[in-house]
Design a protein around this motif. Structure first.
Motif, PDB file in Angstrom:
ATOM      1  N   SER A 110      18.140 -43.111 -12.071  1.00 55.99           N
ATOM      2  CA  SER A 110      18.315 -41.845 -12.789  1.00 55.99           C
ATOM      3  C   SER A 110      16.963 -41.219 -13.053  1.00 55.99           C
ATOM      4  N   LEU A 124      19.422 -35.330  -0.291  1.00 59.44           N
ATOM      5  CA  LEU A 124      19.747 -35.733  -1.652  1.00 59.44           C
ATOM      6  C   LEU A 124      18.504 -35.886  -2.517  1.00 59.44           C
ATOM      7  N   HIS A 134      18.523 -34.037  -6.020  1.00 60.74           N
ATOM      8  CA  HIS A 134      18.409 -34.824  -7.257  1.00 60.74           C
ATOM      9  C   HIS A 134      17.245 -34.307  -8.118  1.00 60.74           C
ATOM     10  N   HIS A 152      22.019 -41.008  -9.357  1.00 66.43           N
ATOM     11  CA  HIS A 152      22.615 -40.883  -8.022  1.00 66.43           C
ATOM     12  C   HIS A 152      22.316 -42.141  -7.218  1.00 66.43           C
ATOM     13  N   TRP A 153      23.176 -42.388  -6.233  1.00 61.30           N
ATOM     14  CA  TRP A 153      22.923 -43.411  -5.230  1.00 61.30           C
ATOM     15  C   TRP A 153      22.106 -42.789  -4.098  1.00 61.30           C
ATOM     16  N   HIS A 154      21.095 -43.502  -3.634  1.00 62.63           N
ATOM     17  CA  HIS A 154      20.258 -43.044  -2.521  1.00 62.63           C
ATOM     18  C   HIS A 154      20.246 -44.117  -1.438  1.00 62.63           C
TER      19      HIS A 154
END
Length: 528
Positions: free
Chosen positions: A368, A474, A478, A492-494
């Motif tokens: 985050s 992303l 983000h 978020h997932w990366h």
């Protein structure tokens, strides 16, 4: 003996010497009377030729020395006249007038003090600015006066601007010290340039931005080549709840590129259900066609609860009998529930993305971002990772996360988390804090590297991801979401990518970003 002295040569000279010695004896020998010896001694002897020659040489040497001394005196007087007398006469003839003071007077402290007192008067400031503006066409104004006036105008403008700028926080001084010179926004002096009205209307010497856009054009071409489509593929998905099996049906492909010299290809498809790459399935090879029809079913046993964490990877290849198979492209379906809930068979069309080698699934990381503008504090919280690539022979890894703060491609700071032993799904929940002023947020980015710790040897990189204003996909979204919602953690997932791929994407993006902002191109990012 009555002849001339010295007429008989050397023997006569010797005889005379013997006779003189006999006459000097007391008493004289027999045969010599006193009168004869006395008359012989009173006659002066004649000088020898050697003595006469020596006297002549001394006289000539004296004459030469006197002539040389006179010549040296004449040369000295001539030089003195040229070096001292002529400049003194010229200085008297060209004595300075009060209207045109000499250069030494302009550089004296008293003249500078008087000029500074005059520049304090606001009424004369406008006149001096006008004088500076026309200095390019007025050669009568001395260059030193122009420079002193311009320095005063710059100092006056800088003082006026500093009265309106807020004082920066002391916590950010260390960050600004690491910034490159061109990144210091507060140190840019906009008072150095003259107003636009003073510029000449001609276009000679002006910078033409269109001449410097070749780099961005090349970057766009490379980006379009990397994202071009290589045809389409049609497949369907269905989940069998009784056997807990995912059924993937490869139907057909359309408009594939030609890989052979005859203008066709021999395509086939490899199917993976990531992150498991051990279970690899593939279709039959279809000869000499660009629109093959496969119509084959493939079964992957997987519990229904794990479908949300799985990805479908399809790789399309061209078969070559006597050489390495050429890769046409690939399709990665991140969300298996994208079209339906898999309770019934659903047909899906996807574009085949250009690729030269199979993408390796390195895993994902969840973190985050939260930024506090008032405090200038950026907080990155590393939450957890999943499905990391196994780096040890035991089938596990010892992962930890390293976060690097980059500015203009140069690493300013780095921090890392603790090490989690023997796991591919570590959980961290650790916060990493960087102090960044708000005016520098558009110039920095974060490089997140997931590393495998090795007790012996170098630590290996599992994968990296990047977030920032100049990142891709992303990572950029983000970052912008974090700036749009300050003081709120955004998680978020990366997906992790290889270091080389991440560097190429970042370099292309940075090149286009620099061409738009007219900044120098950044350096390559440092190795983690």
């Amino acid at each position: 003996m009555s002849g001339v002295w010295g007429a008989g040569g050397p023997r006569c000279q010797e005889a005379l010497a013997v006779l003189a010695s006999l006459c000097r004896a007391r008493p004289p020998p027999l045969g010599l009377d006193v009168e004869t010896c006395r008359s012989f001694e009173l006659q002066p002897p004649e000088r020898s030729p050697s003595a006469a020659g020596a006297g002549t040489s001394v006289s000539l040497l004296a004459v030469v020395v006197i002539v040389c001394g006179v010549a040296l005196v004449a040369v000295f007087l001539f030089l003195f006249w040229k070096l001292c007398w002529m400049p003194w006469r010229n200085k008297e003839a060209s004595s300075p007038s009060p209207a045109n003071p000499p250069l030494e007077a302009l550089q004296s402290p008293s003249f500078r003090g008087n000029m500074a007192d005059k520049l304090k008067d606001p009424s004369t400031l406008g006149f001096l600015e006008a004088a500076v503006k026309i200095s390019h066409t007025s050669p009568d104004i001395p260059a030193e006066v122009q420079m002193s006036v311009k320095e005063h105008i710059m100092r006056h403008t800088r003082l006026q601007r500093q009265t309106t700028e807020p004082a920066s926080s002391t916590r950010h001084t260390s960050f600004k010290r690491h910034l490159p010179r061109q990144m210091h926004v507060s140190s840019v002096d906009y008072g150095n340039e003259l107003p636009p009205a003073a510029e000449q209307p001609t276009s000679i010497g002006r910078i033409k931005p269109e001449l410097y856009k070749q780099k961005s054009v090349d970057g766009d071409d490379a980006k379009s080549e990397a994202t071009k489509s290589c045809g389409k593929i049609n497949f369907s998905l269905r989940y069998d709840y009784e056997t807990e099996t995912l059924i993937v049906r490869i139907l057909k492909a359309f408009d594939l590129p030609a890989k052979d010299f005859c203008g066709s290809s021999d395509p086939y498809v490899k199917i993976y259900l990531l992150p498991d790459r051990k279970c690899k399935l593939q279709t039959r090879v279809h000869r000499k066609t660009l629109n093959p029809t496969f119509d084959e079913n493939f079964h992957f046993p997987v519990p229904y609860e794990e479908l949300a964490d799985r990805k479908l990877h399809l790789s399309v290849f061209d078969f070559d009998r006597f050489s390495r198979h050429d890769m046409i492209g690939e399709v990665i379906l991140d969300n298996l529930f994208e079209a339906s809930d898999l309770s019934r068979e659903t047909s899906i069309w996807k574009d085949i993305q250009y690729a030269t080698s199979e993408s390796v699934d390195l895993g994902e990381i969840m973190f985050s971002l939260c930024y506090l503008p008032t405090a200038g504090r950026l907080t990155l919280t590393v939450i957890k990772c999943r499905n990391l690539k196994a780096m040890d022979i035991t089938g596990y890894s010892d992962p930890y996360v390293k976060v690097s703060l980059l500015c203009d491609g140069r690493r300013l700071k780095k921090k890392k988390t603790t090490i989690k032993k023997n796991t591919l799904n570590p959980v961290y929940n650790e916060a990493i804090i960087f102090d960044i002023p708000p005016e520098n947020m558009d110039q920095v980015s974060l490089l997140i590297s997931v590393m495998d710790y090795d007790r012996v040897g170098h630590n290996e990189i599992i994968g990296v991801c990047r977030v920032g204003i100049n990142a891709e996909g992303l990572g950029r979204d983000h970052w912008n979401e974090m700036l749009a919602y300050p003081r709120k953690p955004i998680a978020h997932w990366h997906s992790l990518v290889e270091v080389k791929k991440s560097f190429k994407e970042w370099q292309g993006r940075a090149a286009s970003f620099d061409s738009e902002s007219s900044c120098p191109s950044p350096k390559p990012p440092p190795s983690p």
